[in-house]
Scaffold this motif. Sequence first.
Motif, PDB file in Angstrom:
ATOM      1  N   THR A  90       0.735  -1.243   0.035  1.00 52.88           N
ATOM      2  CA  THR A  90       0.124   0.004   0.008  1.00 52.88           C
ATOM      3  C   THR A  90       1.094   1.132  -0.040  1.00 52.88           C
ATOM      4  O   THR A  90       2.003   1.203   0.649  1.00 52.88           O
ATOM      5  CB  THR A  90      -0.823   0.114   1.313  1.00 52.88           C
ATOM      6  OG1 THR A  90      -0.038  -0.143   2.276  1.00 52.88           O
ATOM      7  CG2 THR A  90      -1.874  -0.995   1.356  1.00 52.88           C
ATOM      8  N   PRO A  91       0.361   2.543  -0.792  1.00 51.20           N
ATOM      9  CA  PRO A  91       1.173   3.640  -0.853  1.00 51.20           C
ATOM     10  C   PRO A  91       1.384   4.087   0.763  1.00 51.20           C
ATOM     11  O   PRO A  91       0.574   4.306   1.424  1.00 51.20           O
ATOM     12  CB  PRO A  91       0.455   4.570  -1.483  1.00 51.20           C
ATOM     13  CG  PRO A  91      -0.301   3.571  -2.424  1.00 51.20           C
ATOM     14  CD  PRO A  91      -0.847   2.472  -1.413  1.00 51.20           C
ATOM     15  N   ALA A  92       2.566   4.659   0.986  1.00 48.64           N
ATOM     16  CA  ALA A  92       2.927   5.270   2.294  1.00 48.64           C
ATOM     17  C   ALA A  92       3.008   6.790   1.908  1.00 48.64           C
ATOM     18  O   ALA A  92       3.830   7.158   1.513  1.00 48.64           O
ATOM     19  CB  ALA A  92       4.432   4.597   2.676  1.00 48.64           C
ATOM     20  N   LEU A  93       1.775   7.231   2.400  1.00 52.42           N
ATOM     21  CA  LEU A  93       1.869   8.684   2.209  1.00 52.42           C
ATOM     22  C   LEU A  93       1.184   9.346   3.333  1.00 52.42           C
ATOM     23  O   LEU A  93       0.702   8.760   4.374  1.00 52.42           O
ATOM     24  CB  LEU A  93       0.776   8.929   1.259  1.00 52.42           C
ATOM     25  CG  LEU A  93       0.643   8.327  -0.140  1.00 52.42           C
ATOM     26  CD1 LEU A  93      -0.703   8.425  -0.924  1.00 52.42           C
ATOM     27  CD2 LEU A  93       2.032   9.135  -0.911  1.00 52.42           C
ATOM     28  N   TYR A  94       1.374  10.617   3.401  1.00 51.97           N
ATOM     29  CA  TYR A  94       1.047  11.493   4.808  1.00 51.97           C
ATOM     30  C   TYR A  94      -0.360  12.213   4.398  1.00 51.97           C
ATOM     31  O   TYR A  94      -0.429  12.914   3.664  1.00 51.97           O
ATOM     32  CB  TYR A  94       1.931  12.538   5.146  1.00 51.97           C
ATOM     33  CG  TYR A  94       3.434  11.932   5.779  1.00 51.97           C
ATOM     34  CD1 TYR A  94       4.489  11.726   4.923  1.00 51.97           C
ATOM     35  CD2 TYR A  94       3.127  11.405   7.032  1.00 51.97           C
ATOM     36  CE1 TYR A  94       5.558  11.200   5.228  1.00 51.97           C
ATOM     37  CE2 TYR A  94       4.418  10.917   7.722  1.00 51.97           C
ATOM     38  CZ  TYR A  94       5.567  10.825   6.742  1.00 51.97           C
ATOM     39  OH  TYR A  94       6.825  10.307   7.119  1.00 51.97           O
ATOM     40  N   PRO A  95      -1.480  11.865   4.803  1.00 47.22           N
ATOM     41  CA  PRO A  95      -2.840  12.212   4.430  1.00 47.22           C
ATOM     42  C   PRO A  95      -2.929  13.742   4.751  1.00 47.22           C
ATOM     43  O   PRO A  95      -3.757  14.350   4.031  1.00 47.22           O
ATOM     44  CB  PRO A  95      -3.923  11.457   5.181  1.00 47.22           C
ATOM     45  CG  PRO A  95      -3.108  10.586   6.425  1.00 47.22           C
ATOM     46  CD  PRO A  95      -1.627  10.391   5.902  1.00 47.22           C
TER      47      PRO A  95
ATOM     48  N   GLU B  85       4.047   7.828  11.426  1.00 43.01           N
ATOM     49  CA  GLU B  85       4.854   6.979  10.693  1.00 43.01           C
ATOM     50  C   GLU B  85       3.939   5.506  10.838  1.00 43.01           C
ATOM     51  O   GLU B  85       3.957   4.866   9.614  1.00 43.01           O
ATOM     52  CB  GLU B  85       6.193   6.690  10.899  1.00 43.01           C
ATOM     53  CG  GLU B  85       6.970   7.922  11.354  1.00 43.01           C
ATOM     54  CD  GLU B  85       7.064   9.042  10.172  1.00 43.01           C
ATOM     55  OE1 GLU B  85       6.699   8.322   9.187  1.00 43.01           O
ATOM     56  OE2 GLU B  85       7.618  10.240  10.565  1.00 43.01           O
ATOM     57  N   ASN B  88       0.429   5.261   8.690  1.00 41.91           N
ATOM     58  CA  ASN B  88       0.750   5.488   7.518  1.00 41.91           C
ATOM     59  C   ASN B  88       1.609   4.388   6.684  1.00 41.91           C
ATOM     60  O   ASN B  88       1.898   4.565   5.559  1.00 41.91           O
ATOM     61  CB  ASN B  88       0.885   6.790   6.813  1.00 41.91           C
ATOM     62  CG  ASN B  88      -0.079   7.815   7.515  1.00 41.91           C
ATOM     63  OD1 ASN B  88      -1.209   7.600   7.439  1.00 41.91           O
ATOM     64  ND2 ASN B  88       0.315   8.602   8.121  1.00 41.91           N
ATOM     65  N   ASP B  89       2.116   3.330   7.725  1.00 44.30           N
ATOM     66  CA  ASP B  89       3.272   2.368   7.014  1.00 44.30           C
ATOM     67  C   ASP B  89       4.341   3.050   6.567  1.00 44.30           C
ATOM     68  O   ASP B  89       4.728   2.556   5.564  1.00 44.30           O
ATOM     69  CB  ASP B  89       2.438   1.387   5.940  1.00 44.30           C
ATOM     70  CG  ASP B  89       3.053   0.105   5.897  1.00 44.30           C
ATOM     71  OD1 ASP B  89       2.993  -0.635   5.227  1.00 44.30           O
ATOM     72  OD2 ASP B  89       3.799  -0.158   7.208  1.00 44.30           O
ATOM     73  N   GLN B  90       4.620   4.049   7.094  1.00 43.01           N
ATOM     74  CA  GLN B  90       5.693   5.071   6.327  1.00 43.01           C
ATOM     75  C   GLN B  90       7.003   4.194   6.389  1.00 43.01           C
ATOM     76  O   GLN B  90       7.852   4.574   5.619  1.00 43.01           O
ATOM     77  CB  GLN B  90       5.759   6.307   7.152  1.00 43.01           C
ATOM     78  CG  GLN B  90       4.822   7.380   6.586  1.00 43.01           C
ATOM     79  CD  GLN B  90       4.924   7.768   5.082  1.00 43.01           C
ATOM     80  OE1 GLN B  90       6.075   7.524   4.723  1.00 43.01           O
ATOM     81  NE2 GLN B  90       3.721   8.229   4.631  1.00 43.01           N
TER      82      GLN B  90
END
Lengths: 304, 252
Positions: A90-95, B85, B88-90
């Motif tokens: 899944t994309p790792a983005l800051y919403p 982090e 959002n699975d950063q």
Amino acid sequence: MAQTDRHLAVCTRGLTRRFEALVAVDDVDLRVPRGSVYGFLGPNGAGKTTTIRMLLALIRPHAGGVYLFGRPLRKYRIELMRRVGALVETPALYPHLTGRENLELTRRLVGVRRGQIERALATVRLRDIADRRVKGYSTGMRQRLALALALLNDPELLILDEPTNGLDPAGIREMRELIPRLPKEHGVTVFLSSHMLSEVEQVATHIGIVGRGRLLFQGTPAELQAQLEDRVAVVVDRPDEALQVLARAGWTVGRNGTNYLQVVVNGRSDVTLINAQLVEQGVNVFHLALERPSLEDIFLELTE
Amino acid sequence: MKAMARTLYAEILKLKRTLALWLALLVPLIIVGANCGIYLQRGTINVPEGTTTWLWYGQMNVVIWGLLMIPLFVTLETALVGNLEHANDQWTHLYTLPVPRGAIYATKQIASVALVTLSSLSLVLTSVGGGVALQLLRPSVGLGWEIPWGRFMAYAGLISLGVWLVSAIQTWISLRWKNFVVTCAVGVAMTVAGVFIIHADWGGFWPWALVGTLANEFSEGVVHVPELLFGSVGGVVVAVLGGWDVTRMDVL
């Protein structure tokens, strides 16, 4: 690392990873040529994502090693990751940030020029909504932004794990058109993991198939095709009799449904021979066609 | 160093529009607002001998701030910073970038302390603002116009040093465990324990009560040097150990 392996973007030797009793990746030797689109296929739970995570140094292997561009990943991680872009699951983005701000954040971390942001947005066609907050993006927009993040540092190797997840048919088609362009126009090697065989079939120049953690096949689509023999589909009025006739003549026959038979052949000339043998014995043939196994057929046969 | 500078530069952008930043600025208002409200109602500040009205008024703000609000604030903001982090699975993105994992961890530590410093500066400014408002509305409180800026700023500096230890512990927990509740539960429980433990002989060294100890006797200008050193040096040691642990973790 042999000198000859320097032409490989990705090379693994005996790559192994366990999770307690489960061997998720078992002695895998990947060889991904530079400039290729390498389709990494496998059913769910086959070990694709675990392998990708080891290629990106997100998890450590229990045995074996990963080499990118001929250099060991463990020793040169920072230097090698400068040449790699990745999209993992899944994309790792800051919403709470906009699309542009998400890109700016990564730009600051990796230290590339500001112009790269506009270039990446243009490549994935997100310029129009780049200043909207990500929490308002659809799944497809998020996926495209994640791809933009992966392209931001102009990578030589792009690792994509299920990149068409959540995309609508138009988005899937766009991705399918973009992926082959990357090696041609930018010299990028693409390592693409997917369970959607139809997508990989259309873009891959090389294929690797994993099942239960093991690499079952690695090579070109033509080499894969050659793994499975051609078949002739025959529809007759008396399938039991037809089966006996063909078996007596030495053919390998399978029955698929009521009056539908599949005969393993070595080429077109066998088709006329089969027809002749059946007609001679008084069996009426309604349908006769040479079938090339699809990628899906081969994949299912290898992974079952 | 370049990597650290870049990660700090990126971390500033991450905090944009987040609750963590707003909390840093607004939480001190609660303390100062409550105290000022009481003094406004009473019309007087009972100042013991040996200190000035401003310093005693400041003491009332900093003790509550140091003993209760700082450890709870650190708990919440480290949980928020970590959750930024985790949620959002950063990590799957951050750890594939050509950035040392240690730099990312160090930035989180610095960000936590920076937010506390920001909140302490906010406390100083709101305390001064509240005091000025009190003097204007109720001159009988007797604050006067000689504001001890130096002492207030010195206290903000002491907090920034002393808070390292509790900040390092809470940051390690928030990055080590994905669950937001773990960070909050540990922070709240240890803070409440600190309210009692501070009365023990060694109570001042309890990380969650350490800043409260520094606030004690603030108006008399007493600096608890052993506790300050324990908080600052201990914080750096814990930060390094925590970094060694977190940066070796697999990202599953």
